[in-house]
Write a protein that holds these residues in place. Structure first.
Motif, PDB file in Angstrom:
ATOM      1  N   SER A 164      12.800   3.791 -12.859  1.00  0.00           N
ATOM      2  CA  SER A 164      11.573   3.420 -12.103  1.00  0.00           C
ATOM      3  C   SER A 164      12.029   2.332 -10.734  1.00  0.00           C
ATOM      4  N   ARG A 180      17.066  -7.324  -1.403  1.00  0.00           N
ATOM      5  CA  ARG A 180      15.843  -7.952  -1.593  1.00  0.00           C
ATOM      6  C   ARG A 180      16.192  -9.339  -1.309  1.00  0.00           C
ATOM      7  N   GLY A 187      13.288   1.128  -7.051  1.00  0.00           N
ATOM      8  CA  GLY A 187      14.409   1.870  -6.223  1.00  0.00           C
ATOM      9  C   GLY A 187      15.318   2.492  -7.066  1.00  0.00           C
ATOM     10  N   GLN A 243       8.778  -5.715 -15.346  1.00  0.00           N
ATOM     11  CA  GLN A 243       7.433  -6.553 -15.477  1.00  0.00           C
ATOM     12  C   GLN A 243       6.647  -5.313 -16.166  1.00  0.00           C
ATOM     13  N   ALA A 291       9.616   6.119  -8.858  1.00  0.00           N
ATOM     14  CA  ALA A 291       8.219   5.910  -8.171  1.00  0.00           C
ATOM     15  C   ALA A 291       7.999   4.576  -8.024  1.00  0.00           C
ATOM     16  N   ARG A 292       7.164   4.280  -6.971  1.00  0.00           N
ATOM     17  CA  ARG A 292       6.680   2.848  -7.169  1.00  0.00           C
ATOM     18  C   ARG A 292       5.044   3.119  -7.149  1.00  0.00           C
ATOM     19  N   CYS A 293       4.547   2.818  -8.278  1.00  0.00           N
ATOM     20  CA  CYS A 293       3.220   3.497  -8.753  1.00  0.00           C
ATOM     21  C   CYS A 293       2.289   2.250  -8.926  1.00  0.00           C
ATOM     22  N   TYR A 301       6.638   5.146 -13.949  1.00  0.00           N
ATOM     23  CA  TYR A 301       5.238   4.956 -14.430  1.00  0.00           C
ATOM     24  C   TYR A 301       4.293   6.015 -13.912  1.00  0.00           C
ATOM     25  N   SER A 305      10.090  -2.926 -12.542  1.00  0.00           N
ATOM     26  CA  SER A 305       9.996  -2.121 -13.794  1.00  0.00           C
ATOM     27  C   SER A 305      10.046  -3.003 -14.919  1.00  0.00           C
ATOM     28  N   PHE A 319      -0.244   1.898 -11.832  1.00  0.00           N
ATOM     29  CA  PHE A 319       0.522   1.217 -13.284  1.00  0.00           C
ATOM     30  C   PHE A 319       0.160  -0.279 -13.188  1.00  0.00           C
ATOM     31  N   MET A 320      -0.139  -0.703 -11.976  1.00  0.00           N
ATOM     32  CA  MET A 320      -0.348  -2.305 -11.800  1.00  0.00           C
ATOM     33  C   MET A 320      -1.498  -2.670 -12.639  1.00  0.00           C
ATOM     34  N   GLY A 340      15.506   0.226 -14.490  1.00  0.00           N
ATOM     35  CA  GLY A 340      14.875  -0.138 -13.288  1.00  0.00           C
ATOM     36  C   GLY A 340      15.039  -1.471 -12.920  1.00  0.00           C
ATOM     37  N   GLN A 360      -1.843   0.901 -17.322  1.00  0.00           N
ATOM     38  CA  GLN A 360      -1.004   0.562 -18.340  1.00  0.00           C
ATOM     39  C   GLN A 360      -1.480   1.025 -19.802  1.00  0.00           C
ATOM     40  N   ASP A 402      13.435  -5.536 -11.300  1.00  0.00           N
ATOM     41  CA  ASP A 402      12.708  -6.601 -11.541  1.00  0.00           C
ATOM     42  C   ASP A 402      11.204  -6.102 -11.956  1.00  0.00           C
ATOM     43  N   LYS A 440       4.462  -5.448 -20.001  1.00  0.00           N
ATOM     44  CA  LYS A 440       3.232  -5.101 -20.265  1.00  0.00           C
ATOM     45  C   LYS A 440       3.156  -3.828 -21.297  1.00  0.00           C
TER      46      LYS A 440
HETATM   47  P1  ADP Z   1      12.219  -2.222  -9.008  1.00  0.00           P
HETATM   48  O1  ADP Z   1      12.011  -1.963 -10.521  1.00  0.00           O
HETATM   49  O2  ADP Z   1      13.164  -1.640  -8.239  1.00  0.00           O
HETATM   50  O3  ADP Z   1      12.147  -3.939  -8.952  1.00  0.00           O
HETATM   51  P2  ADP Z   1       9.274  -2.443  -7.980  1.00  0.00           P
HETATM   52  O4  ADP Z   1       9.365  -3.681  -7.748  1.00  0.00           O
HETATM   53  O5  ADP Z   1       8.686  -1.389  -7.022  1.00  0.00           O
HETATM   54  O6  ADP Z   1      10.764  -1.797  -8.186  1.00  0.00           O
HETATM   55  O7  ADP Z   1       8.552  -1.978  -9.377  1.00  0.00           O
HETATM   56  C1  ADP Z   1       8.476  -0.436  -9.948  1.00  0.00           C
HETATM   57  C2  ADP Z   1       7.377  -0.269 -10.399  1.00  0.00           C
HETATM   58  O8  ADP Z   1       7.069  -1.062 -11.571  1.00  0.00           O
HETATM   59  C3  ADP Z   1       6.030  -0.463  -9.649  1.00  0.00           C
HETATM   60  O9  ADP Z   1       5.815   0.251  -8.937  1.00  0.00           O
HETATM   61  C4  ADP Z   1       4.875  -0.633 -10.462  1.00  0.00           C
HETATM   62  O10 ADP Z   1       4.479   0.690 -11.207  1.00  0.00           O
HETATM   63  C5  ADP Z   1       5.746  -1.611 -11.766  1.00  0.00           C
HETATM   64  N1  ADP Z   1       5.490  -2.818 -11.839  1.00  0.00           N
HETATM   65  C6  ADP Z   1       5.956  -3.834 -10.942  1.00  0.00           C
HETATM   66  N2  ADP Z   1       5.396  -5.063 -10.959  1.00  0.00           N
HETATM   67  C7  ADP Z   1       4.587  -4.855 -12.053  1.00  0.00           C
HETATM   68  C8  ADP Z   1       3.451  -5.955 -12.594  1.00  0.00           C
HETATM   69  N3  ADP Z   1       3.607  -7.096 -12.407  1.00  0.00           N
HETATM   70  N4  ADP Z   1       2.845  -5.403 -13.697  1.00  0.00           N
HETATM   71  C9  ADP Z   1       2.965  -3.788 -14.182  1.00  0.00           C
HETATM   72  N5  ADP Z   1       3.688  -3.052 -13.479  1.00  0.00           N
HETATM   73  C10 ADP Z   1       4.641  -3.428 -12.550  1.00  0.00           C
END
Ligand code: ADP
Ligand code: F6P
Length: 321
Positions: free
Chosen positions: A11, A173, A13, A109, A73-75, A43, A107, A78-79, A103, A84, A105, A113
């Motif tokens: 998940s 980042r 990048g 999070q 994916a950046r989804c 996700y 991912s 799922f937020m 993944g 979820q 940070d 959840k």
């Molecule tokens: P990375 O994991 O590389 O930091 P992202 O920050 O894009 O990449 O997060 C990847 C995916 O994780 C997001 O597209 C989203 O689906 C999920 N995600 C990120 N933050 C949260 C959050 N606070 N709560 C639930 N899902 C989250």
């Protein structure tokens, strides 16, 4: 109740070594008699029930490849709590009780959840940024640093021929580790990271003095968290009249074959995550600290910031005179 089946996803990048981690999770789970499933596109695939069963051969010939065969994916869906819940329901419907999330940070999070919804989760640090606390290194970081180091070697050749300065903008980042480790390894004259304040007047006058004293090149490494490499170059020109050439390395840093260090880290962590799930741990993130594999509550990991290695930064400064 003992664990019978787990799933794995990648998940956020992508990073080099994610494939090696997937291979390790799948083969270790099969070795321990678990059923193992793969979720396609992180996700997004959980929400859309894009899940397939894996066998030993599903992960053949991938340990050496960059990218991720599971895609990522950046989804946004799922937020939301509804997203979820749907993701958790799809796992439960198939009788999958454990999930390994590879993944960064964000991912983590998401994994946190799902853990709170009762899914037994384990996080593996898959990101080039090295910005995850409670692990010294993340999977992909070593490869990204090597790519930046190689690029600097090449730039140094042409900069020396022309007696030029070069600004190189790298990813990470909000974290300066790619710039720091690649800068130390390649002898960059200046390393700008978001964790440490800098003085452009001092940088510009030192650069001028060095060229006047016979130095034939000057490399300024800029972590993206500081700002744009082009802006830094403009500010330098305003101060000393030198026009640095600017290179933005971009997504090149996320591609190509993982280094052997990344493959080995991924292989160790993937197997460790499976063993910890079998032992009954969940809601944890796996990492390596001073050479030891460790788990830490994912809640703690997502609510902490990785400390910056000031000792290494000061060393890079001392050696780049
Ligand atoms: P990375 O994991 O590389 O930091 P992202 O920050 O894009 O990449 O997060 C990847 C995916 O994780 C997001 O597209 C989203 O689906 C999920 N995600 C990120 N933050 C949260 C959050 N606070 N709560 C639930 N899902 C989250
Ligand atoms: O987290 C990995 C990373 O490559 C960061 O270094 C960078 O800021 C970001 O992802 C780029 O994101 P995208 O691939 O969406 O352009």
């Amino acid at each position: 109740m003992s664990l019978k089946s787990i799933a794995v996803l990648t998940s956020g990048g992508d990073s080099q070594g994610m494939n090696a981690a997937v291979r390790s999770v799948v083969r270790s789970a099969l070795f321990h008699g678990l059923e193992v499933y793969a979720v396609q596109r992180g996700y997004y695939g959980l929400i859309h029930d894009d899940i397939r069963q894996m066998d030993l051969r599903s992960v053949g010939d991938i340990i050496q490849r960059g990218g991720t065969i599971l895609q990522t994916a950046r989804c946004k869906e799922f937020m939301t709590p509804e997203g979820q819940q749907l993701a958790a329901d799809h796992l439960r419907k198939r009788g999958i009780d454990g999930l390994v999330v590879i993944g960064g940070d964000g991912s983590y999070q998401g994994a946190n959840k799902l853990s709170k919804l009762g899914i037994k989760t384990m996080g593996l640090p898959g990101t080039i940024d090295n910005d995850i606390p409670y692990t010294d290194f993340t999977i992909g970081f070593d490869t990204a640093v090597s790519i930046v180091g190689d690029a600097i070697n090449k730039l140094r050749d042409t900069m020396s021929s022309h007696e030029r300065a070069s600004v190189v903008e790298v990813m990470g980042r909000h974290c300066g580790d790619i710039a720091l480790y690649a800068g130390l390894a390649s002898g960059a004259e200046t390393i700008l990271v978001p964790e440490v304040p800098y003085d452009l007047d001092e940088i510009a006058s030192r650069m001028k003095e060095n060229f006047d004293a016979g130095k034939r090149h000057s490399i300024i490494l800029v972590a993206e968290g500081v700002g744009s490499g082009h802006e830094i170059a403009n500010e330098i020109t305003k101060r000393n009249g030198i026009e640095p050439r600017v290179t933005v390395l971009g997504h090149v840093q996320r591609g190509g074959a993982p280094t052997h260090n990344d493959r080995n880290l991924a292989s160790q962590l993937g197997d460790f995550a499976v063993r910890k799930l079998i032992e009954g741990e969940s809601g944890k993130a796996c990492g390596i600290v001073k050479g030891e594999l460790v788990t830490t509550d994912i809640d703690k990991v997502v609510n902490s910031k990785k400390p910056f290695n000031m000792e290494m930064y000061n060393l890079a400064l001392r050696l780049s005179q």
